[in-house]
Design a protein around this motif. Sequence first.
Motif, short mmCIF file in Angstrom:
data_model
loop_
_atom_site.label_atom_id
_atom_site.label_comp_id
_atom_site.label_asym_id
_atom_site.label_seq_id
_atom_site.Cartn_x
_atom_site.Cartn_y
_atom_site.Cartn_z
N ARG A 454 61.47 25.93 95.27
CA ARG A 454 62.52 25.82 96.29
C ARG A 454 63.88 25.42 95.71
NH1 ARG A 454 65.92 25.70 99.48
NH2 ARG A 454 65.95 25.08 101.69
N PHE A 455 63.92 24.93 94.49
CA PHE A 455 65.14 24.36 93.89
C PHE A 455 66.25 25.41 93.84
CE2 PHE A 455 67.25 22.25 90.07
CZ PHE A 455 67.66 21.15 90.79
N ASN A 456 67.52 24.94 94.07
CA ASN A 456 68.65 25.88 94.04
C ASN A 456 69.86 25.25 93.34
OD1 ASN A 456 69.87 24.18 95.92
ND2 ASN A 456 69.15 25.40 97.66
N SER A 457 70.97 25.98 93.32
CA SER A 457 72.14 25.52 92.56
C SER A 457 72.76 24.26 93.18
CB SER A 457 73.20 26.63 92.48
OG SER A 457 73.50 27.12 93.77
N THR A 458 72.76 24.16 94.52
CA THR A 458 73.30 22.95 95.15
C THR A 458 72.48 21.72 94.75
OG1 THR A 458 74.00 24.29 97.04
CG2 THR A 458 73.95 21.91 97.35
N GLY A 459 71.17 21.89 94.71
CA GLY A 459 70.32 20.78 94.28
C GLY A 459 70.60 20.37 92.84
N ALA A 462 74.01 18.55 92.80
CA ALA A 462 73.87 17.23 93.43
C ALA A 462 73.08 16.27 92.56
CB ALA A 462 73.21 17.38 94.80
N GLY A 463 72.02 16.76 91.93
CA GLY A 463 71.21 15.91 91.06
C GLY A 463 71.98 15.41 89.85
N ILE A 464 72.74 16.33 89.22
CA ILE A 464 73.49 15.93 88.02
C ILE A 464 74.59 14.92 88.36
CG2 ILE A 464 75.08 16.76 86.24
CD1 ILE A 464 73.46 19.36 86.18
N TYR A 465 75.41 15.26 89.38
CA TYR A 465 76.50 14.34 89.73
C TYR A 465 75.97 13.05 90.35
CZ TYR A 465 80.00 17.95 88.77
OH TYR A 465 80.80 18.87 88.16
N GLY A 466 74.88 13.14 91.12
CA GLY A 466 74.30 11.93 91.71
C GLY A 466 73.78 10.97 90.66
N GLY A 467 73.02 11.50 89.68
CA GLY A 467 72.50 10.65 88.61
C GLY A 467 73.60 10.10 87.74
N LEU A 468 74.58 10.95 87.42
CA LEU A 468 75.70 10.52 86.57
C LEU A 468 76.53 9.44 87.27
CD1 LEU A 468 77.59 10.93 84.10
CD2 LEU A 468 78.68 12.78 85.35
N CYS A 521 68.94 12.92 95.01
CA CYS A 521 70.11 13.77 95.26
C CYS A 521 69.77 15.24 95.04
CB CYS A 521 71.26 13.35 94.34
SG CYS A 521 72.04 11.79 94.78
N ALA A 522 68.97 15.53 93.99
CA ALA A 522 68.59 16.91 93.71
C ALA A 522 67.75 17.49 94.85
CB ALA A 522 67.83 16.99 92.39
N VAL A 523 66.81 16.70 95.37
CA VAL A 523 65.96 17.16 96.47
C VAL A 523 66.78 17.31 97.75
CG1 VAL A 523 63.99 16.55 97.92
CG2 VAL A 523 63.88 16.19 95.45
#
Length: 552
Positions: A454-459, A462-468, A521-523
Amino acid sequence: MTELTFGVFVVFVLITLGITVWARANTRGADDFYAGGRKFSGPQNGMALAGDYMSAASFLGIAGLIALSGYDGFLYSIGFLVAWLLALLLVGVVRNAGRFTLADVLAQRVRRQPPVRRAAVVSTVTVSVFYLLAQMVGAGALVSMLLGVHPGERFLGMPAGLAETLMIVVVGVLMICYVMFGGMKGTTWVQIVKAVLLMAGSVVLTVLVLSRFGYNPSTMLGSAADASGRGDAFLRPGLRYGQDVEGDAYRTIIGKLDFFSLALALVLGTVGLPHIVTRFFTVPDARAARTSVSWSIGLVGAFYLMTLALGFGAAALVGREKIVAQDPSGNTAALQLAHAVGEHVAGPVGGDVLLAFIGAVAFATILAVVSGLVLASSTSLAHDYFGQVLMFGRPRESQEVAVARVAAFLVGALAIVLAVVARNLNVAFLVALAFAIAASANLPAIVLSLFWRRFNSTGAVAGIYGGLGSSLVLVFFSPVVSGKTDPVTGRSLSLFPAGVDFHLFPLENPGIVAVPIGFACAVAGTFLSREKADPLRYDDLSVRSLTGAGSH
């Protein structure tokens, strides 16, 4: 002794510059510059991986931690070693899925590549610069110490401060030369030379230390415990990490959570470090990639076992007082041990020769690690941002490689300037922060790209910027930036001076909170986005990552 150490440094620099000239003459295109032509064997890349991973912090820092904190110092190194088990699970699929960078792995899964590549570039450069800054500041202090530059004195007619600044600039210029002219080929061979020197130096020291105790480790541990002044507590956990604070349950729990958070970042962050990920693409296939990780596990494991002899040997043969007198953090313990055992074997000359050799090993360690970090940043900027975003994936190879060389110069120059500015600040926390960002920003995107349909580009974005972002915010409001003082002297142990206190987050290591935020954030980004999943891309990536069909 200083002249001897300086001479050994010069010999090492000349050898590595010779390697760089050879690599420049044999670098033809992007594959050569970014991935060394993918012609390194598993054992060769394994030695380079080990060389990339075993930094000066590992060689000098862990030996010092063990010498001052006993068992807890060795516990710290366990996190570095266990991390490779996770890397062994992911290395094959990452090697097959990508081409040159972390963003290449993510781009195989998403419809909208530019925002994902931009996010990956931001994360890669941030991790690399933070890690690089800590290494460069440490390099200036370490090389100054090895060459006998002391505060308040003059070195070659220069004030000590100017001499230390010059050391940082020299290390930075060499780093830029290795990457600009040698690319991945030159950098990899420098890593291999460094790994051989580091293992040889560690073996020599270990044998000489154990010989002082009849090759009986138990005798060495007993002598170290006696000399430490802590008795049997020196050989048990709790002397440094996760201490029980009598009558204060809150501080006891915070201490244990902080240690767990640090270990979590070390274990999960390794596979997300950009300079480690790019090294997986220097071998021809996934089998060679797994072989290289197996070699690195063997080398790193053997090295960390030898740090037991270096740390406990230093505690027993040099003594806590002498180690702390030269450096309160214990970073000189291995060097002082080298001088002590060398002097015991061959008198003062033997001590000076062995100290000069171990000093050169430490110098090689610094140069190799910083070169790998600059290469990872310049590759990401040139390949992902210039080639795939600005040029829409259609740049000429010569253009991309030229941009990579310019990017290496700019990143290296930035690191030199920042290191000179920050050379008197306590920036050691940046290493742990780099691991935390890699674990919370890069790892969720890698894992979900490979294993969630199900993973997509928005995820991914969001995951990269959220974790960072969460890692940076939590560290900014943590005790490593403000509010931590020595309970006895009142001296600041934070980035800001004593009296400045705005910390809100009680832990020094953010991994235990930032990693779940990165995954969440990625999910959430995936479910909240209107972008539909692309099952064909997922199936294509699955086949490619598991079988190697269609991989570069």
